[in-house]
Design an enzyme around this catalytic site. Structure first.
Site, short mmCIF file in Angstrom:
data_model
loop_
_atom_site.label_atom_id
_atom_site.label_comp_id
_atom_site.label_asym_id
_atom_site.label_seq_id
_atom_site.Cartn_x
_atom_site.Cartn_y
_atom_site.Cartn_z
N GLU A 166 24.82 -20.66 -28.81
CA GLU A 166 25.91 -19.70 -28.52
C GLU A 166 26.78 -19.43 -29.74
O GLU A 166 27.59 -18.51 -29.73
CB GLU A 166 26.75 -20.22 -27.35
CG GLU A 166 27.81 -21.27 -27.68
CD GLU A 166 27.26 -22.69 -27.82
OE1 GLU A 166 26.02 -22.86 -27.89
OE2 GLU A 166 28.07 -23.65 -27.88
N HIS A 183 23.75 -25.53 -31.03
CA HIS A 183 24.56 -24.57 -30.27
C HIS A 183 24.05 -23.14 -30.47
O HIS A 183 24.57 -22.43 -31.34
CB HIS A 183 26.00 -24.58 -30.80
CG HIS A 183 26.80 -25.79 -30.47
ND1 HIS A 183 27.61 -25.88 -29.37
CD2 HIS A 183 26.93 -26.99 -31.12
CE1 HIS A 183 28.22 -27.06 -29.36
NE2 HIS A 183 27.82 -27.75 -30.40
N CYS A 234 24.92 -29.74 -26.46
CA CYS A 234 25.78 -30.69 -27.16
C CYS A 234 26.41 -31.66 -26.17
O CYS A 234 25.73 -32.49 -25.61
CB CYS A 234 26.81 -29.93 -28.00
SG CYS A 234 27.56 -30.96 -29.29
#
Ligand code: ADP
Ligand code: MG
Lengths: 220, 712, 81, 81
Positions: free
Chosen positions: A196, A194, A86
């Site tokens: 994560e 993302h 990002c």
């Protein structure tokens, strides 16, 4: 695997990324403040999401000029694994490690949602545990994720198998549905989604956990 | 300084009596600076002069309440030495004038109220009310407000996990933007605002002071007229990047032992923060305004004291800690200045360029500010509704409701908010409550905001009760133990007895519900004068609430799953007064709202929560606006799972669309165990459907609609 | 002294903001707008110095930070005292 | 024909971007930069018409869309064919 996460003023996914890396690597990553001028000896340098410097001027532009960025570039030039997620992807394009630029989303709105991605390449340690053509789901959360590069650059990215992920449904107007790209050597990956954020079923999915586990597997 | 005449007094929003009272307190006429300071401190926004005596009646205590109203935010115990700190605040007028910046600075302000107490913000919420969707201004206002809330919260990196959005013509000229923030702190690291220690330094940190929003607090307390546009220059611009730095810097300093007291500079900036800190601590304060960091040239004391520049904090440090604190703020590239010290005089003394420019007794500014018991008349009760004609087609009526502005999915809003940052969101927007894990623990907080203004308009007392009960119900529906509420009491002009009557009745209803549900008020805010040209908003006591999930793995979600049996828990619907069916399908706003039976509410809710925490239920949804069929449709769409409800053979409008309270729907693999438990607990229930799988919603042999049609 | 910088998108670079502006102007009834492009306008207060030195310095700022050469062009003007 | 619009923040309105730009330029070693303000620069292609009519139309666009009159000023220039 030893990892470092770079923290800029305004980074806000640094903790999330550290949690995901620790989860996969079994040890806490080193958190490097942007003003540092040296990095410890690590296998992976990761640039987290967020709004470094408020995204003022252009997303990632000011972070790309931080003192630590010299070291990140050196690490990448040595072939070290470098991941930008990002805002990290925006920084990688701004500092020239990756081609192209990330423009304002097509509809001008911030978008936060899970998206389905196609794994377009496996020609990188970041991707070798994934199946080419397979589908993964990670969330996006960005205002400037609309990938732009000129036609020659796009052709070259495709010819050299450097498109890492494509959106199944393009959320932001990115050229050729590009969600993530690699550098020539395949050791630098920039991506808007993302991984994560989806590292447990409780959070809505665990494709992200598989992404980081796969990366660790390469080093095992 | 200008001589003060009646016109200037009036411009400062003060009455002649109030001015005389200032003269009495000072023993002389005030100068302009002093007048400005009195005017903001005595404004409705800061002094709560119309509401204070009524707010005092709200229940504020429970064994788990660590700090109730009176501080920057409320604090509740969530076990293991941790605390949840939260508050909701309005930014209505600024958002109408400049929707993006108004909403953004609203979010910034409420986050500061929370982290000023030592908490890291972990979730934001927003409760929004706009005018009619076809009013020419609405689209622009909605777009700006939503972008502003996202623009600020996304950048700071705090997930926005829920909220509510209503539309009604009565908000055409007065929208409501109520933002809530929830933070997490250790109980031994909570910071309060009462200043202490004569001689201790008073320190200013954050952004520089500009001429932003001068007189915003006074503006927020004045009724709009058509020339509202002219009040525009007072709007402030937010800088979320600086806010993020300020959070990190404050939390870093709070981890040391340097702070005596700390307070954000909210409405009325330096004035209210310094006055409140000193008066709460019972000390005096001296500020040297020459030392205030200024963004613009030639700023005068009046401007500095009244500026509402954002992202600023005031604190009192322990002696000798200045260098440590300065180091931290400079690392984060924020301003830091010692601007004064605490004194033993009980006075606020201001100096500028070596001269004393103000000297006022602190008591007169704060504790002894005016308090009014404004005349109020009891709202006239509406007549109950006569019978309502049934719809031609129940499912067409459902479709009408599902696409009506209040019920239609708000995904397009919350997809503009980062609702996942921080990596702990396990209940995303769209559920009955947002859920965020307490990082690194099995616990989670459930958070909701609710209020049904159409009920409050029909009967403010019942509406007030219902707002609290619906919050409690939403927390219960995910399996959380409700802890406490915060509120934003949005009403019209309190100088009108009818409006004041609404206010008083709503508070009475809220208090009754808080009491019966053990659900105290720990923080909140009042926003009055939400009216334009004599037309007031619907009375809107917005309520936000927090609940605790001790074991977040035991929680419920509303999405129906294929193969589940569906059970209505609570009584079948009977009440169509003030319902969405009546408004959206029949086109009438009439009748009495449903009554909340608080004993029943508690009994049914406690049963549901017990079932969830015992791991017996994972699919639950509460029934609210639109009634049973709308709730079922939400469950069906969320789970992409059809339902066959035809066996119950109901054809009664109130059964499907009545908004009777204290009701839930549960989905379970085998209804029998649940039914047995219900019978044992003497809870009403009704089996609605069995083993559902199709992609259709079927309610009778002839009435069927595909989920795709329903969602379109 | 002052410097102004115009940063504009290179021809051929897609401009979502410009596109949205043109669309919104059309919706508002401004029919004649064929296209719109959005760029940045930056005003700098800089230390007094000879104009050509100032221009060189600000151009350097553009290269290093103010513009992204992949997608943007820039022009600098120096406004003397 | 073409029109250009400069949209700038009103004096006194906080400009977080400008502040950040000035700070970043300083960090890059450009010492002489005292302050920066960031505005927008919009280029429009509009239907040919008399210059004063064009100017009036574009000013109207500024009021209705391109600028936020609460916090921004604008200037319009018409560039004939
Ligand atoms: N409606 C209310 N219910 C409960 N507490 C309230 C209410 N309104 C205000 N308070 C309390 O009064 C105090 C002052 O609130 P406020 O002036 O809004 O704070 P701030 O200084 O941050 O603007 C706070 O402690 C707040 O929690
Ligand atoms: Mg406060």
């Amino acid at each position: 695997m030893k990892c470092a996460v770079i923290v800029f003023p305004g980074s806000n996914c640094d903790r999330d990324l550290a949690v995901a890396l620790e989860h996969a690597a079994g040890q806490k990553p080193f958190m490097a403040w942007h003003q540092e001028t040296a990095l410890p000896d690590v296998d992976l340098v990761a640039l987290p999401g967020g709004f470094s410097y408020g995204d003022y001027l252009r997303a990632g532009a000011m972070a790309a000029k931080s003192p630590i960025m010299r070291e990140v570039i050196n690490h990448a030039d040595r072939g070290g694994l470098t991941l930008g997620i990002c805002n990290g992807f925006q920084q990688l394009t701004e500092c020239g490690l990756l081609p192209g630029a990330l423009m304002r989303n097509r509809d001008l709105k911030f978008i936060c949602k899970d998206v389905d991605l196609t794994v377009a390449s496996t020609a990188s340690p970041f991707l070798s545990a994934l199946r080419k053509g397979g589908s993964v789901r990670y969330p996006v959360a960005h205002h400037d994720g609309n990938y732009f590069a000129d036609a020659d650059t796009l052709d070259r990215l495709e010819d050299e198998d450097r498109v890492a992920f494509r959106y199944a449904e393009n959320p932001n107007g990115s050229q050729r549905d590009i969600a993530g790209i690699l550098n020539e050597r395949g050791n630098v990956l920039g991506m808007m989604p993302h991984p994560e954020r989806l590292i447990a079923d409780d959070l809505g999915g665990s494709d992200g956990a598989a992404f980081f586990a796969g990366l660790m597997g390469v080093f095992a | 300084m200008n001589a003060i005449d009646a016109h200037i007094v009036q411009d400062h929003g003060l009455t002649t009596e109030e001015y005389d009272r200032i003269v009495g307190a000072l023993g002389r006429h005030p100068n302009m600076l002093e007048l400005g300071i009195y005017s903001v401190m005595w404004s409705e926004h800061c002094s709560y002069k119309s509401s204070r005596i009524h707010l005092k009646t709200l229940p504020t205590e429970a064994p788990w309440v660590i700090q109730g109203p009176g501080e920057n935010a409320g604090v509740v115990d969530i076990g293991d030495g941790q605390a949840a700190i939260f508050k909701m605040e309005s930014h209505n007028h600024p958002s109408f004038i400049e929707p993006y910046q108004g909403a953004a600075t609203g979010v910034g302000g409420i986050m500061r109220d929370v982290f000023t107490m030592g908490a890291r913000p972990i979730a934001n919420m927003n409760a929004l009310r706009f005018g009619s969707p076809d009013h020419p201004k609405t689209r622009h206002l909605v777009a700006g407000v939503v972008a502003g809330i996202g623009g600020y919260g996304n950048c700071v990196g705090v997930p926005t996990v829920g909220g509510e959005t209503n539309f009604h013509p009565r908000y055409n000229a007065n929208i409501l933007v109520n933002a809530m923030c929830v933070g997490l702190a250790d109980q031994d690291k909570i910071f309060y605002s009462a200043a202490a220690g004569i001689g201790n330094p008073v320190v200013y940190v954050g952004s520089k002071t500009g001429r932003d929003g001068i007189h915003g607090a006074t503006m927020a307390s004045a009724e709009f007229t058509e020339d509202a546009e002219e009040k525009r220059p007072t709007v402030q611009v937010g800088d979320p990047f600086t806010e993020k730095l300020l959070i990190e810097a404050c939390l870093e300093l709070m981890a040391t032992d340097a702070i005596v007291a700390i307070q954000d500079m909210g409405a009325a900036g330096l004035t209210s923060s310094s006055v409140e800190m000193a008066s709460k601590g019972g000390v005096g304060i001296h500020l040297d305004l020459s030392t205030v960091p200024c963004r613009e040239e030639a700023m005068q004391p009046y401007e500095m004291m009244l500026s509402e520049s954002q992202e600023r904090m005031l604190m009192v440090l322990k002696p000798g800690k200045e260098a440590l604190a300065r180091g931290i703020f400079e690392k984060w590239q924020l301003d830091f200045a010692v601007i004064g010290e605490l004194t033993d005089t009980g006075q606020m003394v201001l100096t500028f360029e070596g001269e004393q420019v103000a000297d006022m007794p602190l008591d007169s500014l704060a504790d002894d500010a005016p308090v009014y018991d404004r005349p109020h008349v009891q709202p006239t009760p509406r007549a109950p509704l006569e019978t309502v004609a049934p719809p031609c087609s129940t499912l067409d009526a459902l479709k009408t409701l599902m696409t009506s502005p209040d019920i239609a999915s708000k995904r397009w809003i919350w997809e503009q908010y980062d609702h996942m940052v921080m990596g702990d969101t396990i209940g995303r927007p769209g559920g009955d409550a947002g859920i965020v894990r307490i990082h690194g623990t099995p616990k989670a907080l459930a958070i909701t905001t609710d209020c049904t203004p159409r009920y409050c308009e029909a009967d403010p007392f019942e509406g007030g009760k219902q707002a609290v009960a619906e919050n409690w119900r939403n927390l219960t529906a995910v399996g959380a133990t409700p802890l406490a509420i915060t509120d934003c009491l949005n009403f019209g002009n309190p100088e009108r007895p009818a409006i004041m009557g609404q206010f008083v009745a709503a508070i009475k209803g809220m208090g009754e519900a808080c009491h019966a549900l053990d659900f105290p008020v720990v923080s909140g805010n009042v926003s009055l004068y939400n009216e334009t040209n004599g037309q007031a908003i619907l009375p809107t006591p917005a309520v936000g609430a927090v609940g605790l999930l001790k074991d977040a793995s035991r929680r419920a979600h509303l999405a129906a799953k294929p193969g589940q049996d569906l059970v209505l828990i609570g009584k079948p619907g009977t009440h169509l007064g003030a319902s969405l069916y009546l408004r959206e399908v029949v086109g009438r706003e009439d009748g009495t709202p449903p009554q909340v039976n608080l004993a029943e509410e508690r009994k049914v809710g406690d049963f549901i929560r017990t079932q969830i925490t015992a791991n017996q239920l994972r699919t639950v949804h509460d029934i609210s606006g639109g009634g049973l069929l709308v709730a079922l449709a939400h469950m069906a769409l969320a789970g992409s799972c059809g339902m066959d409800l035809s066996p119950i053979a109901a054809n009664d409008t109130a059964f499907w669309f009545g908004e009777d309270q204290a009701r839930y729907i549960a989905g379970c693999n085998d209804a029998q165990a649940l039914i047995t438990a219900e019978e044992a607990a003497v809870i009403d229930f009704l089996l609605l459907g069995r083993k559902n799988t199709t992609l259709y919603l079927k309610i009778s042999a002839i009435e069927t609609m595909s989920l795709a049609t329903l969602a379109a | 002294m002052k410097a102004t910088v115009h940063v504009t998108l290179k021809p051929g670079v897609l401009d979502p903001q410009g596109r949205a502006i043109a669309g919104a102007l059309g919706d508002l009834g401004f029919t004649g707008v064929q296209s719109a492009r959005q760029g940045k306008f930056i005003e700098l207060d800089i230390a007094d110095q000879p104009a050509d030195a100032a221009k060189a310095a600000v151009e350097d700022m553009c290269k290093k930070l103010l513009a992204n050469p992949v997608i943007e062009n820039y022009t600098v003007e120096i406004i003397g005292e």
